[in-house]
Design a protein around this motif. Structure first.
Motif, mmCIF file in Angstrom:
data_model
loop_
_atom_site.group_PDB
_atom_site.id
_atom_site.type_symbol
_atom_site.label_atom_id
_atom_site.label_comp_id
_atom_site.label_asym_id
_atom_site.label_seq_id
_atom_site.Cartn_x
_atom_site.Cartn_y
_atom_site.Cartn_z
ATOM 1 N N TRP A 187 -5.385 3.818 6.627
ATOM 2 C CA TRP A 187 -4.892 2.434 6.709
ATOM 3 C C TRP A 187 -3.864 2.302 7.838
ATOM 4 O O TRP A 187 -3.963 1.414 8.683
ATOM 5 N N ARG A 207 -7.699 0.303 -4.643
ATOM 6 C CA ARG A 207 -8.252 1.325 -3.747
ATOM 7 C C ARG A 207 -9.415 0.760 -2.940
ATOM 8 O O ARG A 207 -9.552 1.003 -1.738
ATOM 9 N N THR A 240 -8.133 -1.767 -0.321
ATOM 10 C CA THR A 240 -7.493 -1.066 0.798
ATOM 11 C C THR A 240 -8.551 -0.459 1.718
ATOM 12 O O THR A 240 -8.473 -0.608 2.956
ATOM 13 N N LYS A 290 -4.251 6.117 2.567
ATOM 14 C CA LYS A 290 -3.026 5.508 3.111
ATOM 15 C C LYS A 290 -2.855 5.867 4.593
ATOM 16 O O LYS A 290 -2.450 5.017 5.406
ATOM 17 N N ILE A 321 0.840 -1.208 0.000
ATOM 18 C CA ILE A 321 0.000 0.000 0.000
ATOM 19 C C ILE A 321 0.871 1.254 0.000
ATOM 20 O O ILE A 321 0.603 2.214 -0.732
ATOM 21 N N PHE A 325 -3.493 2.230 -7.411
ATOM 22 C CA PHE A 325 -4.742 2.215 -6.636
ATOM 23 C C PHE A 325 -5.975 2.081 -7.532
ATOM 24 O O PHE A 325 -6.992 1.535 -7.102
#
Lengths: 163, 163
Positions: free
Chosen positions: B98, B46, B49, B95, B26, B34
């Motif tokens: 995450w 994307r 994630t 990101k 990632i 993504f």
């Protein structure tokens, strides 16, 4: 159950859940499904089934359960990429091998005590294990459960890109 | 460490290994990566994630750690298929989310004692848990580790079918 029994039990249940999902996919696959690549140019379902069977077969000595049953899977399905070696067994035999290896393994690990789970696996020496007790049998089981999950995720995509 | 501590430790290590591999994929992904679908017509990186971030965010209350941080991910990334809702955050924010969700979760579970792991998770009632003590926090962690492994396996294919 004691808390350590519950902890070990959770890991064995998790393994059985993943193997059970793979069992379903593999049992219902026909010749065409076994020949299909997960993505164009990628591994065939036949390769991934043989690959997982080989990795699980290697768990038998690694966990101290017994000798390997099918070392002949390693060349075509573990040590080399797909489609570089002839398939050593047909679909019916591969399905039988898949079931036999996992049944032998699962039956044995269901009997492991919590203290057996934290013993060293056979690929680590006594000296190295004394320095790092995390290199135990449970670490092997969890690692192989993740590995099987990873390929399960790929198999669930199989055919989707070719619709 | 006692054997029950070693058992719980193995599960946390296994979680961290899988999250660490996803972290690497990632962190290094750009906008184009993504937007790429794992297989043609399949989920974008994307989406996967955001999906994993949403599932892991839900583990915070499920394991009794705290409130959710990002419930707004559920509509676009958990409850509906990819590309049916606008993306709620940009790549940089996704990101950051995450990382934040997994760091909060991992920091908390690293402190769990073995007896905390075999307590019930919050989605099971006390009555049901009394009947089935396997519905504990460790079962949640192992299930989510397998789920993350499954999508990791898919992400490792990403782009392969479009070379």
């Amino acid at each position: 159950m004691t808390s350590e029994e519950l902890l070990a039990d959770a890991a064995v249940r998790s393994w059985k859940l993943v193997i059970g999902r793979l069992d379903g996919l593999i049992a219902s696959a026909d010749e065409a499904a076994f020949e299909r690549q997960v993505v164009p140019g990628g591994n065939r379902m036949r390769y991934l089934t043989g690959h997982l069977a080989a990795v699980h077969d290697r768990m038998l000595p690694l966990l101290g359960i017994g000798d390997r049953l099918y070392p002949q899977l390693d060349g075509p399905y573990l040590e080399n990429p797909d489609r570089t070696h002839p398939d050593p067994v047909d679909t019916t035999e591969l399905k039988a091998i898949w079931n036999q290896v996992n049944q032998k393994l699962t039956t044995a690990i269901e009997q492991f005590s919590p203290s057996a789970w934290v013993e060293r696996h056979t690929a680590v020496s006594e000296e190295d294990f004394a320095k790092d007790p995390a290199r135990n049998r449970l670490a092997v089981l969890l690692s192989r459960t993740n590995h099987a999950s990873s390929h399960l995720g790929q198999l669930l995509l199989s055919g989707k890109s070719q619709d």
